[in-house]
Design an enzyme around this catalytic site. Structure first.
Site, short mmCIF file in Angstrom:
data_model
loop_
_atom_site.label_atom_id
_atom_site.label_comp_id
_atom_site.label_asym_id
_atom_site.label_seq_id
_atom_site.Cartn_x
_atom_site.Cartn_y
_atom_site.Cartn_z
N ASP A 97 0.42 -1.40 -0.26
CA ASP A 97 0.00 -0.02 -0.09
C ASP A 97 1.08 1.15 0.37
O ASP A 97 2.06 1.44 0.35
CB ASP A 97 -1.11 -0.21 0.89
N HIS A 248 3.38 -2.12 2.47
CA HIS A 248 3.65 -0.82 3.14
C HIS A 248 4.94 -0.61 1.90
O HIS A 248 6.21 -1.34 2.53
CB HIS A 248 4.03 0.22 3.64
#
Length: 280
Positions: A97, A248
Protein backbone atom coordinates in the site's frame (compact mmCIF):
# COMPACT_ATOMS: atom_id res chain seq x y z
CA UNK A 1 -102.64 100.61 59.24
CA UNK A 2 -99.16 101.06 60.58
CA UNK A 3 -96.60 98.35 59.63
CA UNK A 4 -95.06 96.46 62.51
CA UNK A 5 -91.32 97.17 62.30
CA UNK A 6 -90.22 95.15 65.25
CA UNK A 7 -87.50 92.58 64.69
CA UNK A 8 -88.88 89.26 65.29
CA UNK A 9 -86.52 86.48 66.34
CA UNK A 10 -87.14 83.18 64.75
CA UNK A 11 -89.10 80.87 66.77
CA UNK A 12 -86.88 78.04 67.96
CA UNK A 13 -88.53 74.87 68.85
CA UNK A 14 -88.39 74.21 72.51
CA UNK A 15 -86.33 71.00 72.12
CA UNK A 16 -83.32 72.89 70.54
CA UNK A 17 -83.09 75.83 72.88
CA UNK A 18 -81.23 73.77 75.39
CA UNK A 19 -78.64 72.67 72.75
CA UNK A 20 -77.66 76.16 71.53
CA UNK A 21 -75.26 77.09 74.33
CA UNK A 22 -73.25 73.89 73.71
CA UNK A 23 -73.03 74.51 69.98
CA UNK A 24 -71.99 78.13 70.48
CA UNK A 25 -69.32 77.02 72.90
CA UNK A 26 -67.92 74.45 70.45
CA UNK A 27 -67.79 77.01 67.63
CA UNK A 28 -66.04 79.48 69.88
CA UNK A 29 -63.42 76.97 70.96
CA UNK A 30 -62.71 75.83 67.37
CA UNK A 31 -62.34 79.42 66.26
CA UNK A 32 -59.75 80.07 68.95
CA UNK A 33 -57.78 76.79 68.48
CA UNK A 34 -57.82 76.34 64.68
CA UNK A 35 -55.28 79.12 63.90
CA UNK A 36 -52.81 77.45 66.24
CA UNK A 37 -52.92 74.09 64.43
CA UNK A 38 -50.28 73.31 61.67
CA UNK A 39 -51.68 73.15 58.18
CA UNK A 40 -52.56 69.68 56.96
CA UNK A 41 -50.36 68.24 54.26
CA UNK A 42 -51.82 66.05 51.59
CA UNK A 43 -49.62 63.30 52.86
CA UNK A 44 -51.27 63.53 56.29
CA UNK A 45 -54.62 62.72 54.92
CA UNK A 46 -55.72 59.22 55.55
CA UNK A 47 -55.54 57.15 52.42
CA UNK A 48 -57.15 53.97 51.42
CA UNK A 49 -54.56 51.83 49.65
CA UNK A 50 -55.49 51.11 46.06
CA UNK A 51 -54.63 47.60 45.06
CA UNK A 52 -54.38 46.93 41.34
CA UNK A 53 -56.17 43.82 40.31
CA UNK A 54 -53.79 40.91 39.88
CA UNK A 55 -53.81 39.67 36.33
CA UNK A 56 -52.41 36.19 35.91
CA UNK A 57 -50.14 36.07 32.82
CA UNK A 58 -51.34 33.78 30.13
CA UNK A 59 -49.21 30.70 29.61
CA UNK A 60 -47.25 31.01 26.35
CA UNK A 61 -48.53 28.92 23.55
CA UNK A 62 -46.54 25.71 23.07
CA UNK A 63 -44.32 25.90 19.95
CA UNK A 64 -45.17 23.48 17.19
CA UNK A 65 -43.11 20.28 17.29
CA UNK A 66 -39.92 20.40 15.28
CA UNK A 67 -39.94 17.96 12.44
CA UNK A 68 -36.59 16.19 12.58
CA UNK A 69 -35.68 14.00 9.69
CA UNK A 70 -33.31 11.33 10.84
CA UNK A 71 -30.80 10.32 8.22
CA UNK A 72 -29.28 6.93 8.80
CA UNK A 73 -25.51 6.88 8.38
CA UNK A 74 -24.13 4.95 5.50
CA UNK A 75 -23.87 1.34 6.59
CA UNK A 76 -20.32 0.26 7.17
CA UNK A 77 -19.34 -2.88 5.36
CA UNK A 78 -17.52 -5.23 7.67
CA UNK A 79 -14.08 -6.08 6.36
CA UNK A 80 -14.79 -9.76 6.98
CA UNK A 81 -17.73 -9.55 4.57
CA UNK A 82 -15.50 -8.58 1.64
CA UNK A 83 -12.48 -10.76 2.31
CA UNK A 84 -11.21 -11.96 -1.00
CA UNK A 85 -10.56 -15.50 -2.02
CA UNK A 86 -7.48 -16.90 -3.67
CA UNK A 87 -7.32 -19.55 -6.35
CA UNK A 88 -6.55 -22.19 -3.71
CA UNK A 89 -5.45 -22.51 -0.09
CA UNK A 90 -1.79 -22.92 -1.09
CA UNK A 91 -1.63 -19.43 -2.58
CA UNK A 92 -0.54 -16.30 -0.74
CA UNK A 93 -1.23 -12.77 -1.99
CA UNK A 94 1.29 -10.10 -1.09
CA UNK A 95 -0.10 -6.55 -1.26
CA UNK A 96 1.75 -3.26 -0.89
CA UNK A 97 0.00 0.00 0.00
CA UNK A 98 0.63 3.75 -0.26
CA UNK A 99 3.11 3.83 -3.16
CA UNK A 100 4.49 4.27 -5.62
CA UNK A 101 7.59 5.58 -3.91
CA UNK A 102 10.71 6.21 -6.02
CA UNK A 103 12.97 4.82 -3.29
CA UNK A 104 11.12 1.83 -1.84
CA UNK A 105 8.95 0.54 -4.67
CA UNK A 106 11.92 -0.35 -6.96
CA UNK A 107 13.66 -2.21 -4.11
CA UNK A 108 10.57 -4.24 -3.30
CA UNK A 109 10.03 -4.92 -6.99
CA UNK A 110 13.58 -6.22 -7.31
CA UNK A 111 13.14 -8.66 -4.40
CA UNK A 112 9.89 -10.00 -5.83
CA UNK A 113 11.40 -10.57 -9.26
CA UNK A 114 14.51 -12.20 -7.84
CA UNK A 115 12.38 -14.74 -5.94
CA UNK A 116 9.89 -15.25 -8.75
CA UNK A 117 7.05 -13.81 -6.67
CA UNK A 118 4.22 -11.51 -7.68
CA UNK A 119 2.24 -8.93 -5.71
CA UNK A 120 -0.57 -6.40 -5.96
CA UNK A 121 0.40 -2.74 -5.56
CA UNK A 122 -2.34 -0.58 -4.04
CA UNK A 123 -1.32 2.87 -5.20
CA UNK A 124 -2.38 6.32 -4.06
CA UNK A 125 -2.96 8.12 -7.34
CA UNK A 126 -1.52 11.45 -6.15
CA UNK A 127 1.78 9.60 -5.61
CA UNK A 128 1.64 8.25 -9.15
CA UNK A 129 1.63 11.73 -10.67
CA UNK A 130 5.19 12.30 -11.87
CA UNK A 131 6.05 8.63 -11.33
CA UNK A 132 4.42 7.25 -14.47
CA UNK A 133 7.61 5.40 -15.53
CA UNK A 134 7.68 3.60 -12.18
CA UNK A 135 4.01 2.61 -12.47
CA UNK A 136 4.70 1.15 -15.91
CA UNK A 137 7.71 -0.69 -14.51
CA UNK A 138 5.53 -2.34 -11.86
CA UNK A 139 3.05 -3.53 -14.48
CA UNK A 140 5.81 -4.69 -16.85
CA UNK A 141 7.25 -6.87 -14.06
CA UNK A 142 4.02 -8.87 -13.93
CA UNK A 143 2.51 -7.12 -10.93
CA UNK A 144 -1.07 -5.83 -10.78
CA UNK A 145 -2.60 -2.55 -9.72
CA UNK A 146 -5.10 -1.64 -7.05
CA UNK A 147 -6.69 1.77 -6.56
CA UNK A 148 -6.02 3.02 -3.02
CA UNK A 149 -7.83 6.36 -3.52
CA UNK A 150 -6.49 9.72 -4.60
CA UNK A 151 -5.36 11.13 -1.23
CA UNK A 152 -5.65 8.23 1.25
CA UNK A 153 -8.56 9.87 3.08
CA UNK A 154 -9.40 7.43 5.87
CA UNK A 155 -12.75 9.19 6.47
CA UNK A 156 -13.84 8.53 2.92
CA UNK A 157 -17.28 7.02 3.81
CA UNK A 158 -18.23 10.31 5.52
CA UNK A 159 -17.50 12.51 2.49
CA UNK A 160 -20.06 13.79 0.03
CA UNK A 161 -20.81 11.98 -3.20
CA UNK A 162 -18.58 14.14 -5.40
CA UNK A 163 -15.60 13.68 -3.10
CA UNK A 164 -16.08 9.92 -2.96
CA UNK A 165 -16.41 9.76 -6.73
CA UNK A 166 -13.16 11.66 -7.18
CA UNK A 167 -11.29 9.56 -4.62
CA UNK A 168 -12.42 6.28 -6.18
CA UNK A 169 -13.19 6.83 -9.87
CA UNK A 170 -10.88 9.77 -10.45
CA UNK A 171 -7.97 7.92 -8.86
CA UNK A 172 -8.61 4.83 -11.01
CA UNK A 173 -8.47 6.91 -14.17
CA UNK A 174 -5.19 8.53 -13.09
CA UNK A 175 -3.57 5.18 -12.28
CA UNK A 176 -4.70 3.52 -15.50
CA UNK A 177 -3.36 6.43 -17.54
CA UNK A 178 -0.04 6.36 -15.66
CA UNK A 179 0.21 2.62 -16.37
CA UNK A 180 -0.30 3.12 -20.10
CA UNK A 181 -3.88 1.86 -20.05
CA UNK A 182 -3.33 -1.20 -17.85
CA UNK A 183 -6.44 -2.24 -15.90
CA UNK A 184 -6.87 -1.40 -12.23
CA UNK A 185 -8.62 -4.50 -10.92
CA UNK A 186 -9.19 -3.72 -7.23
CA UNK A 187 -10.01 -0.90 -4.87
CA UNK A 188 -8.78 -0.87 -1.29
CA UNK A 189 -10.41 1.62 1.07
CA UNK A 190 -7.92 3.72 3.06
CA UNK A 191 -7.66 2.35 6.57
CA UNK A 192 -10.05 -0.45 5.60
CA UNK A 193 -12.95 1.97 6.21
CA UNK A 194 -15.67 0.72 3.92
CA UNK A 195 -19.23 1.76 3.28
CA UNK A 196 -21.82 0.29 0.96
CA UNK A 197 -21.53 3.32 -1.31
CA UNK A 198 -17.73 3.03 -1.60
CA UNK A 199 -17.84 -0.71 -2.26
CA UNK A 200 -20.62 -0.42 -4.85
CA UNK A 201 -18.99 2.52 -6.62
CA UNK A 202 -15.71 0.69 -7.04
CA UNK A 203 -17.53 -2.41 -8.33
CA UNK A 204 -19.49 -0.30 -10.86
CA UNK A 205 -16.16 0.76 -12.34
CA UNK A 206 -14.74 -2.73 -12.62
CA UNK A 207 -12.81 -2.80 -9.34
CA UNK A 208 -13.47 -5.43 -6.72
CA UNK A 209 -13.05 -4.49 -3.04
CA UNK A 210 -9.71 -5.73 -1.75
CA UNK A 211 -9.10 -6.40 1.92
CA UNK A 212 -6.61 -8.47 3.93
CA UNK A 213 -6.42 -11.01 6.73
CA UNK A 214 -2.72 -10.76 7.66
CA UNK A 215 -1.51 -7.43 9.05
CA UNK A 216 1.94 -7.22 10.70
CA UNK A 217 1.52 -3.42 11.05
CA UNK A 218 4.81 -2.78 9.32
CA UNK A 219 3.90 0.91 9.03
CA UNK A 220 4.60 1.21 12.77
CA UNK A 221 8.20 0.12 12.03
CA UNK A 222 8.49 -2.39 14.88
CA UNK A 223 11.65 -3.90 13.37
CA UNK A 224 12.17 -6.38 10.53
CA UNK A 225 12.21 -9.43 12.83
CA UNK A 226 8.95 -8.34 14.47
CA UNK A 227 7.32 -7.98 11.05
CA UNK A 228 8.44 -11.46 10.03
CA UNK A 229 7.29 -12.98 13.32
CA UNK A 230 3.88 -11.32 13.09
CA UNK A 231 3.27 -12.63 9.57
CA UNK A 232 4.38 -16.14 10.51
CA UNK A 233 2.24 -16.25 13.65
CA UNK A 234 -0.88 -14.89 11.98
CA UNK A 235 -0.62 -17.23 9.01
CA UNK A 236 -0.07 -20.31 11.17
CA UNK A 237 -2.71 -19.47 13.79
CA UNK A 238 -5.34 -17.36 12.07
CA UNK A 239 -5.30 -17.65 8.29
CA UNK A 240 -3.41 -20.67 7.02
CA UNK A 241 -5.74 -20.94 4.02
CA UNK A 242 -5.30 -18.22 1.43
CA UNK A 243 -3.52 -15.47 3.36
CA UNK A 244 -3.66 -11.91 1.96
CA UNK A 245 -0.75 -10.03 3.52
CA UNK A 246 -0.86 -6.26 4.02
CA UNK A 247 2.51 -4.52 3.67
CA UNK A 248 3.61 -1.03 2.56
CA UNK A 249 5.97 0.39 -0.05
CA UNK A 250 5.09 4.05 0.60
CA UNK A 251 4.05 6.49 3.29
CA UNK A 252 7.44 6.74 4.98
CA UNK A 253 10.64 4.79 5.46
CA UNK A 254 10.14 1.15 4.45
CA UNK A 255 13.64 -0.14 5.16
CA UNK A 256 12.27 -2.62 7.72
CA UNK A 257 9.66 -3.91 5.26
CA UNK A 258 12.33 -4.43 2.60
CA UNK A 259 14.50 -6.36 5.08
CA UNK A 260 11.56 -8.43 6.32
CA UNK A 261 10.53 -9.32 2.78
CA UNK A 262 13.92 -10.94 2.14
CA UNK A 263 13.08 -13.42 4.92
CA UNK A 264 9.35 -13.79 4.39
CA UNK A 265 9.38 -14.88 0.75
CA UNK A 266 11.72 -17.86 1.33
CA UNK A 267 9.76 -18.87 4.45
CA UNK A 268 6.43 -18.78 2.60
CA UNK A 269 7.91 -20.92 -0.15
CA UNK A 270 9.09 -23.41 2.47
CA UNK A 271 5.51 -23.63 3.78
CA UNK A 272 4.36 -24.71 0.33
CA UNK A 273 2.77 -21.44 -0.71
CA UNK A 274 2.66 -20.11 -4.24
CA UNK A 275 2.42 -16.40 -4.93
CA UNK A 276 -0.65 -15.13 -6.71
CA UNK A 277 -3.44 -12.58 -6.84
CA UNK A 278 -6.84 -12.34 -5.15
CA UNK A 279 -9.67 -13.44 -7.39
CA UNK A 280 -11.05 -10.24 -9.01
Amino acid sequence: MLQDTRIRRPRIPPFRRRELPGIYLAVLVFGLVAPLLPPLDAGDLPRTPITAPVVEPEAPAAPPPVQVQLVAPAPVVARAAILNKLTDSHTVALTFDDGPDPRWTPRILEILQRHGAVATFCMVSSNAVGQEALVKQVVAAGMRLCDHSRTHDEQLPDRDKDRIDDEVVGAEATLSTAAGGAPVEWFRAPGGNWSTEVAELSAEHGMQPLSWNIDPRDWERPGADAIVAAVQQQILQQAPDGPIVLLHDGGGSREETVEALEKLIPWLAEQGYRFGFPVP
